[in-house]
Design an enzyme around this catalytic site. Structure first.
Site, PDB file in Angstrom:
ATOM      1  N   HIS A  67      -9.076 -19.377  -8.378  1.00 33.59           N
ATOM      2  CA  HIS A  67      -8.717 -19.993  -7.101  1.00 33.59           C
ATOM      3  C   HIS A  67      -7.279 -19.681  -6.694  1.00 33.59           C
ATOM      4  O   HIS A  67      -6.976 -19.609  -5.500  1.00 33.59           O
ATOM      5  CB  HIS A  67      -8.938 -21.509  -7.170  1.00 33.59           C
ATOM      6  N   ASP A  68      -6.404 -19.506  -7.662  1.00 30.48           N
ATOM      7  CA  ASP A  68      -5.024 -19.166  -7.324  1.00 30.48           C
ATOM      8  C   ASP A  68      -4.895 -17.706  -6.934  1.00 30.48           C
ATOM      9  O   ASP A  68      -4.323 -17.372  -5.897  1.00 30.48           O
ATOM     10  CB  ASP A  68      -4.100 -19.474  -8.509  1.00 30.48           C
ATOM     11  N   VAL A  71      -6.566 -15.986  -3.557  1.00 27.55           N
ATOM     12  CA  VAL A  71      -5.972 -16.372  -2.270  1.00 27.55           C
ATOM     13  C   VAL A  71      -4.551 -15.810  -2.175  1.00 27.55           C
ATOM     14  O   VAL A  71      -3.604 -16.355  -2.744  1.00 27.55           O
ATOM     15  CB  VAL A  71      -5.955 -17.904  -2.096  1.00 27.55           C
ATOM     16  N   SER A  77       0.354 -21.050  -5.808  1.00 33.49           N
ATOM     17  CA  SER A  77       0.277 -21.811  -4.555  1.00 33.49           C
ATOM     18  C   SER A  77      -0.790 -22.900  -4.662  1.00 33.49           C
ATOM     19  O   SER A  77      -0.675 -23.959  -4.040  1.00 33.49           O
ATOM     20  CB  SER A  77      -0.024 -20.878  -3.380  1.00 33.49           C
ATOM     21  N   GLU A  89      -3.737 -26.572  -1.101  1.00 33.18           N
ATOM     22  CA  GLU A  89      -4.978 -25.792  -1.120  1.00 33.18           C
ATOM     23  C   GLU A  89      -6.107 -26.578  -1.788  1.00 33.18           C
ATOM     24  O   GLU A  89      -7.289 -26.288  -1.566  1.00 33.18           O
ATOM     25  CB  GLU A  89      -4.748 -24.468  -1.859  1.00 33.18           C
ATOM     26  N   PRO A 163     -15.240 -17.046  -1.550  1.00 37.27           N
ATOM     27  CA  PRO A 163     -16.619 -17.113  -1.037  1.00 37.27           C
ATOM     28  C   PRO A 163     -17.224 -18.498  -1.270  1.00 37.27           C
ATOM     29  O   PRO A 163     -16.861 -19.216  -2.203  1.00 37.27           O
ATOM     30  CB  PRO A 163     -17.361 -16.051  -1.867  1.00 37.27           C
ATOM     31  N   HIS A 193     -19.566 -18.227 -14.814  1.00 38.52           N
ATOM     32  CA  HIS A 193     -20.549 -19.281 -14.538  1.00 38.52           C
ATOM     33  C   HIS A 193     -21.319 -19.676 -15.800  1.00 38.52           C
ATOM     34  O   HIS A 193     -22.114 -20.611 -15.766  1.00 38.52           O
ATOM     35  CB  HIS A 193     -21.550 -18.819 -13.469  1.00 38.52           C
ATOM     36  N   SER A 194     -21.078 -18.967 -16.886  1.00 41.62           N
ATOM     37  CA  SER A 194     -21.758 -19.335 -18.135  1.00 41.62           C
ATOM     38  C   SER A 194     -21.193 -20.620 -18.726  1.00 41.62           C
ATOM     39  O   SER A 194     -21.793 -21.207 -19.628  1.00 41.62           O
ATOM     40  CB  SER A 194     -21.639 -18.197 -19.165  1.00 41.62           C
ATOM     41  N   ASP A 251     -20.425 -16.364 -22.654  1.00 40.42           N
ATOM     42  CA  ASP A 251     -21.269 -15.343 -23.265  1.00 40.42           C
ATOM     43  C   ASP A 251     -22.274 -14.818 -22.259  1.00 40.42           C
ATOM     44  O   ASP A 251     -22.278 -15.220 -21.093  1.00 40.42           O
ATOM     45  CB  ASP A 251     -21.970 -15.887 -24.524  1.00 40.42           C
TER      46      ASP A 251
END
Length: 325
Positions: A67-68, A71, A77, A89, A163, A193-194, A251
């Site tokens: 996220h840092d 952007v 920020s 933010e 996104p 996302h694991s 993983d």
């Protein structure tokens, strides 16, 4: 005359390119070896301590990096709070579910005690992510340092860079490619996302009023039990783990799951089925070492996006506020 014109344009292009790459080139391994030789070890020990006390902090450090850095710049920020004309933010809808920011201040305080006004919050974001990845069973990554901190928040443009969970894979790829992250590295980064979890508010559109036809039926039934209403209260923590087998390990189970249509988000499903990304998904599902290699490369690319270096920006005393505040 034409040759001179071309020469001038080429020179200007080279000048712009060198300016773009200048910050990245000024990052270096062991940047604090002289100014604060214990810095990286202090950050590492704080990450380990916080992980042992609150395991989910390690997931937060990885998400903070994304996220840092996506952007504008890897410049901390993200950590600025809303105060005196600064809008954080963290108020963006893209930051929904993020937490543990207070523990970044814990790490910063430990570093400040050793070396006041020396180590940037941006480097703490990067190094805590690096060390958090190790705590989550991921690869050990050599990460350069030397970033400085932004004096402004980019709250108004967060959604132009990050996104949405329902965006198409083509849009996701274009966002990453705009900061120099190629398709293979993007597929690897989504492997984050694991670990962690997805809140019901971000996936109920795949369950109600009708189940997404691309989703495995048994998975859909499980998710409906986790998310029993199409309008979950965002203030109530209702969620599902991305990976029910190894939910706190980085993983390749994530790729195995999405190939079986068990992804939670639209982007997970599209990642596994889009002809541009699916070959990499198949390869990562089959080879955890290959996934870790590409994940390491992707994290380095992300962490070196357009850093502030040299005399730009500042070294914040408190990660929540620019020094003037």
């Amino acid at each position: 005359m034409a040759a001179n014109h071309c020469s001038n344009i080429c020179f200007l292009l080279l000048l712009l390119l060198s300016h773009f790459n200048l910050g990245k080139s000024q990052l270096q391994l062991n940047y604090y070896s002289q100014s604060c030789p214990k810095a990286e070890e202090i950050i590492k020990q704080q990450v380990i301590k916080l992980y042992n006390e609150h395991g989910n902090t390690a997931v937060s450090w990885v998400r903070n990096l994304f996220h840092d850095c996506i952007v504008k710049s890897c410049d901390a920020s993200l950590l600025l709070t809303t105060v005196r004309g600064v809008v954080s933010e963290q108020t963006s809808g893209r930051s929904f579910g993020m937490r543990n920011f207070k523990f970044v201040n814990t790490i910063k305080a430990a570093v400040e005690e050793e070396c006041p006004l020396t180590v940037s919050c941006a480097d703490i974001v990067a190094l805590s992510a690096r060390d958090g990845i190790v705590m989550l069973g991921g690869p050990s990554i050599e990460m350069k340092t030397g970033r400085r901190d932004s004096k402004e928040s980019y709250a108004t443009v967060v959604e132009d860079f990050i996104p949405n969970h329902n965006d198409s894979i083509s849009l996701v790829l274009s966002r990453f490619q705009s900061i120099g992250i190629d398709v293979e590295a993007t597929v690897a980064l989504l492997g984050a996302h694991s670990v962690g979890r997805v809140h019901c508010t971000n996936m109920v559109q795949r369950l109600y009023p009708d189940v997404d036809k691309t989703m495995d039926l048994a998975q859909a039934e499980y998710l409906k039990r986790r998310c029993p209403t199409p309008n979950p209260d965002p203030k109530v923590v209702q969620y599902s783990r991305n990976d029910q087998i190894t939910p706190m390990i980085i993983d390749n189970n994530y790729y195995k799951n999405i190939l079986q249509h068990k992804g939670l988000l639209t982007v997970d499903e599209e990642l596994a089925t889009d002809p541009i990304t699916s070959p990499y998904v198949i390869k990562m599902a089959a080879d955890n070492e290959y996934f870790h290699q590409q994940f390491s490369r992707a994290i380095i690319l992300l962490s070196e996006n357009n850093p502030i270096t040299g005399d730009q920006g500042e070294i914040r005393k408190d990660c929540r506020y620019v020094n003037a505040n």
